[in-house]
Design a protein around this motif. Structure first.
Motif, PDB file in Angstrom:
ATOM      1  N   PRO A  60       1.134   7.321  -2.301  1.00  0.00           N
ATOM      2  CA  PRO A  60       1.926   6.913  -0.790  1.00  0.00           C
ATOM      3  C   PRO A  60       2.888   6.137  -0.719  1.00  0.00           C
ATOM      4  N   HIS A 115      -6.736  14.857  -4.226  1.00  0.00           N
ATOM      5  CA  HIS A 115      -5.417  13.908  -4.167  1.00  0.00           C
ATOM      6  C   HIS A 115      -5.037  13.388  -5.718  1.00  0.00           C
ATOM      7  N   LYS A 139     -10.460   8.640  -1.801  1.00  0.00           N
ATOM      8  CA  LYS A 139     -10.236   8.077  -0.682  1.00  0.00           C
ATOM      9  C   LYS A 139      -9.020   8.704  -0.006  1.00  0.00           C
ATOM     10  N   ARG A 140      -8.215   9.795  -0.707  1.00  0.00           N
ATOM     11  CA  ARG A 140      -7.303  10.461  -0.063  1.00  0.00           C
ATOM     12  C   ARG A 140      -7.467  11.881   0.025  1.00  0.00           C
ATOM     13  N   THR A 167      -4.099  14.040   4.619  1.00  0.00           N
ATOM     14  CA  THR A 167      -3.570  12.865   3.835  1.00  0.00           C
ATOM     15  C   THR A 167      -2.719  13.595   2.651  1.00  0.00           C
ATOM     16  N   ASP A 209       0.959  12.745   2.341  1.00  0.00           N
ATOM     17  CA  ASP A 209       1.602  12.205   1.197  1.00  0.00           C
ATOM     18  C   ASP A 209       2.838  13.178   0.558  1.00  0.00           C
TER      19      ASP A 209
END
Ligand code: UFG
Length: 328
Positions: free
Chosen positions: A177, A226, A306-307, A312, A316
């Protein structure tokens, strides 16, 4: 003294994100890479050793110099389509190179080993949700080469006490990110970066490979995870091994499948731009559906992605894409 970890392929997409996560966890990642597909600019989080895995003397030198406590082995050829056209390249570049590395690690007494495997080792299983107990039956040389390395690790565990964590990745996506590192292949073959290029006018259109698969909208379904969540899992895998918890295999996916058309729609929503598309033939070696149903990494390693929601991941990747990539 800070512990060093030898990261093969640390100049590549997943390896560079793992180096960032290792540094954040207090390790020194030592990248070993021949830059055949990786980027010198991606080595930002620790020392760099240029070399080929086929060069045993060079490997011995690097093990002696840094005395790593563990190996993370990302370096690999990983294109399904290419592996169908040139299987020899995959058996040499993945299997022989890994044998050399494993022998060098054992000789150096570096016995904690983390290996990047793939859901491509499962082949096409008619939409069955995949976990660590699912029978492996690869349908392309890439998957076959990775399965062979898994078998190799089990043999060296028996003979040399090599402790290993095998991660079977599903489709890795997204980028750091903070856009320090990201996905950048030349040539590019992966769905999301190609789509972002098409959105951006860098390519005329994205070709959908096959619209007649036995899926609700006719396009292939994949489980996208991710790259930063994947990197975190590697640090947890390292801690698992160093705590003496023994060899294990973990699937790393989000547990949700998205069709190519769904990824296109989400990309259009995230970027607020149209995705130019054309419809093409199936790509040889592609399974219709690859989705993980495993919770072992959550249960045993305490892994909490988490992503890994699609929005997301694409956001990203888009931020990284706009930052420009390497060497351009
Ligand atoms: N696809 C297209 N058009 C493209 C590129 C891809 O329609 O221009 C489709 C593919 O057919 C596939 C999906 O988008 O259905 C994803 O394709 P990618 O090339 O992005 O990823 P792969 O599934 O082929 O391969 C990736 C990794 C492998 C890994 C595999 C597991 O590159 O290392 O995921 O699915 F094994």
């Amino acid at each position: 003294m800070t512990d060093h970890v030898l990261v093969t392929g640390g100049a590549g997409y997943i390896g560079s994100h793992a180096c960032k996560a290792l540094k954040a966890a207090g390790y020194v990642p030592v990248t070993f890479d021949n830059l055949s597909t990786g980027w010198r600019e991606a080595v930002k989080f620790g020392p760099f050793e240029e070399g080929c895995l086929t060069d045993r003397a060079r490997l011995d030198e690097v093990f002696a110099r840094w005395k790593p406590v563990a190996v993370m082995h990302f370096a690999a050829l990983s294109l399904v389509g290419e592996s169908m056209k040139d299987p020899g390249k995959y058996w040499r570049g993945n299997v022989l190179a890994s044998l050399n590395l494993i022998e060098a690690a054992c000789a150096a007494g570096c016995l904690d080993f983390i290996f990047s495997s793939t859901c491509a080792t499962y082949g096409d299983q008619d939409g069955v949700i995949l976990d660590e107990t699912t029978r492996q039956a690869p349908i392309n040389a890439y998957g076959a080469s990775k399965r062979a390395i898994e078998d190799m690790l089990a043999d060296f565990a028996g003979s040399h006490g090599l402790r290993h964590v095998i991660f079977r990745y599903f489709n890795v996506a997204g980028a750091d990110p903070e856009a320090e590192v990201g996905e950048f292949h030349q040539p590019e073959t992966h769905l999301i970066p190609l789509m972002l290029d098409a959105i951006d006018g860098k390519r005329p259109a994205l070709t959908i490979f096959g619209t007649d698969y036995p899926t609700p909208d006719g396009t292939c379904i994949r489980d996208y995870v991710h790259v930063c969540d994947l990197a975190d899992a590697h640090v947890l895998g390292l801690e698992w091994l160093r705590a003496g918890k023994g060899s294990s295999v973990f699937c790393l996916g989000s547990g949700k499948g998205f069709s190519v058309r769904e990824v296109i729609d989400q990309s259009a929503a995230v970027t607020n731009r149209a995705v130019p598309i054309t419809e093409g033939a199936r790509r040889p070696g592609d399974a219709a559906v690859l989705v993980s149903g495993s919770t072992r990494a959550e249960r045993d390693l305490g892994w909490r992605p988490k992503r890994s929601d699609l929005r997301t991941m694409i956001a990203d990747a888009w931020r990284w894409h706009q930052a420009g990539g390497y060497g351009r």
